[in-house]
Design an enzyme around this catalytic site. Structure first.
Site, PDB file in Angstrom:
ATOM      1  N   ARG A  71      35.745  15.712 -19.021  1.00 51.44           N
ATOM      2  CA  ARG A  71      34.803  15.055 -18.113  1.00 51.44           C
ATOM      3  C   ARG A  71      34.957  15.585 -16.691  1.00 51.44           C
ATOM      4  O   ARG A  71      33.967  15.820 -15.986  1.00 51.44           O
ATOM      5  CB  ARG A  71      35.016  13.539 -18.132  1.00 51.44           C
ATOM      6  CG  ARG A  71      34.061  12.772 -17.223  1.00 51.44           C
ATOM      7  CD  ARG A  71      34.292  11.282 -17.313  1.00 51.44           C
ATOM      8  NE  ARG A  71      34.006  10.763 -18.643  1.00 51.44           N
ATOM      9  CZ  ARG A  71      34.224   9.506 -19.014  1.00 51.44           C
ATOM     10  NH1 ARG A  71      34.739   8.642 -18.150  1.00 51.44           N
ATOM     11  NH2 ARG A  71      33.942   9.113 -20.238  1.00 51.44           N
ATOM     12  N   HIS A  75      31.921  17.328 -14.417  1.00 44.67           N
ATOM     13  CA  HIS A  75      31.540  16.831 -13.097  1.00 44.67           C
ATOM     14  C   HIS A  75      31.773  17.890 -12.022  1.00 44.67           C
ATOM     15  O   HIS A  75      31.092  17.877 -10.993  1.00 44.67           O
ATOM     16  CB  HIS A  75      32.303  15.545 -12.776  1.00 44.67           C
ATOM     17  CG  HIS A  75      31.799  14.351 -13.515  1.00 44.67           C
ATOM     18  ND1 HIS A  75      31.547  13.131 -12.889  1.00 44.67           N
ATOM     19  CD2 HIS A  75      31.474  14.165 -14.818  1.00 44.67           C
ATOM     20  CE1 HIS A  75      31.104  12.262 -13.789  1.00 44.67           C
ATOM     21  NE2 HIS A  75      31.067  12.864 -14.966  1.00 44.67           N
ATOM     22  N   ASN A 103      31.389   9.268  -9.720  1.00 44.20           N
ATOM     23  CA  ASN A 103      32.766   9.697  -9.987  1.00 44.20           C
ATOM     24  C   ASN A 103      33.814   8.610  -9.832  1.00 44.20           C
ATOM     25  O   ASN A 103      34.831   8.606 -10.549  1.00 44.20           O
ATOM     26  CB  ASN A 103      33.138  10.854  -9.047  1.00 44.20           C
ATOM     27  CG  ASN A 103      32.415  12.136  -9.372  1.00 44.20           C
ATOM     28  OD1 ASN A 103      31.920  12.312 -10.477  1.00 44.20           O
ATOM     29  ND2 ASN A 103      32.330  13.035  -8.400  1.00 44.20           N
ATOM     30  N   HIS A 202      30.918  13.227 -25.893  1.00 45.07           N
ATOM     31  CA  HIS A 202      31.193  11.791 -25.913  1.00 45.07           C
ATOM     32  C   HIS A 202      31.744  11.319 -27.251  1.00 45.07           C
ATOM     33  O   HIS A 202      31.966  10.125 -27.444  1.00 45.07           O
ATOM     34  CB  HIS A 202      29.928  11.009 -25.557  1.00 45.07           C
ATOM     35  CG  HIS A 202      29.571  11.092 -24.105  1.00 45.07           C
ATOM     36  ND1 HIS A 202      28.381  10.627 -23.593  1.00 45.07           N
ATOM     37  CD2 HIS A 202      30.266  11.594 -23.036  1.00 45.07           C
ATOM     38  CE1 HIS A 202      28.348  10.847 -22.285  1.00 45.07           C
ATOM     39  NE2 HIS A 202      29.478  11.431 -21.930  1.00 45.07           N
TER      40      HIS A 202
END
Length: 340
Positions: A71, A75, A103, A202
């Site tokens: 993740r 980002h 975030n 995910h």
């Protein structure tokens, strides 16, 4: 000396011309200094092995660490390209990305990258960028929990800047609509196929109650197949994530079947209507998502196709570069701070 501003009238271009300009603009990235598999071969040949060993320890201690690093990598790449900007702490002179709304309640794993960086600095001081460390670690994270392998070209520089604003606007949110998410992926040069494949990440990791509350008290029962398993799942979610009155930081696995295994179970959950996040379930249930729905069905029925596409899409995402960092970037000594 400041130059006076003057109005410049630009011609209105037809849509077809805008498309061509967009493609040409993207192609400019191909002229950036190329990323290569052997970039560190003469200067730090042990870098891949160091990252691998450190990630093995981290995932062995807690399998959820794999999702944290993956993740973090996503980002990073969606803001200024894969340049390590997400790792920067706030200072007097620099506003980082960590406290952006997208975030602040979702990113962890920074200390893992710190530990890997310290190890590499002891072997090869001033050679390997934090951006490359995070990129390699994300690949190893996926591999260590059963996911596919892909080669990671390296040679990135660390940015000297971050963008709180872009972090807030570029990164898709849990409650975002399908068309908005597709637009954000297209902006990065990523296709609808990339969106559906990369969403498969995910299959590992957790989500906070604050990010799925709207889903479980919204259309979950509408999309769900109402099987006993689904009903139990929803009851568990509502008990640990009340509609009001707190619980925002309570967490649940995004794939309740195999939460610590990288597989295609995520897509099976979408077929059942049990996606935890609105943004995920939209891939299958949105009336606007004919293409995404067909891809969800494909990856649910063909795990090999999912693995192949996930690998290809990761390489494509990792090639989103920050042109400025190639010119003005650096190799940070500490991933949290620009060198002084």
């Amino acid at each position: 000396m400041a130059f006076p501003l003057r109005e410049i009238k630009l011609p209105i271009l037809p849509f077809s011309m805008l498309i061509i300009i967009s493609i040409l603009g993207r192609s400019l990235h191909a002229s950036d200094p190329p990323l290569t598999l052997d970039y560190y071969a003469p200067t730090c040949p042990s870098v891949f092995e160091i990252v691998k060993k450190e990630m093995e320890c981290e995932v062995l201690s807690d399998p959820r660490n794999a999702a944290l690093i993956l993740r973090l990598h996503f980002h990073d790449c969606f803001v200024q390209g894969c340049d390590g900007s997400v790792l920067l702490d706030d200072t007097i002179t620099l506003e980082g990305e960590k406290k952006a709304s997208t975030n602040i309640n979702s990113l962890e794993g920074f200390k893992i990258i710190d530990r890997i960086k310290n190890k590499i600095e002891s072997e090869c001081p001033g050679i390997v960028s934090c951006a490359d460390i995070l990129t390699i670690a994300a690949r190893d994270a996926v591999l260590l929990v059963g996911g596919p392998y892909w080669d990671v070209p390296v040679g990135r520089k660390d940015s000297k800047t971050a963008s709180f604003e872009l972090a807030a606007s570029n990164i898709p949110t849990a409650d975002e609509g399908l068309l908005s998410i597709i637009t954000k992926f297209l902006y990065q040069g990523l296709s609808v196929t990339d969106l559906v494949a990369l969403s498969g990440a995910h299959t590992i990791g957790m989500a906070h109650c604050a990010n799925f509350r709207a889903r479980i008290y919204g259309d979950f029962e509408t999309t769900s197949d109402r099987s006993p398993v689904s009903e139990t799942y929803l009851n568990n979610l509502t008990s640990m994530c009340p509609a009001t009155g707190g619980g925002d930081n309570n967490i649940s696995a995004m794939d309740y079947v195999t939460p610590n295994l990288f597989d295609n179970s995520f897509y099976h959950l979408l077929l059942k209507g049990d996606g935890l996040l609105n943004s995920d379930q939209e891939l299958y249930s949105s009336i606007l998502g004919l293409e995404t729905k067909n891809l969800v069905i494909k990856y649910a029925h063909d795990p090999i196709a999912f693995f192949h596409q996930f690998s290809d899409s990761m390489v494509k995402m990792e090639n989103i570069t920050n042109p400025d960092s190639f010119v003005n970037g650096e190799i940070r000594t500490n991933c949290r701070f620009v060198n002084t």
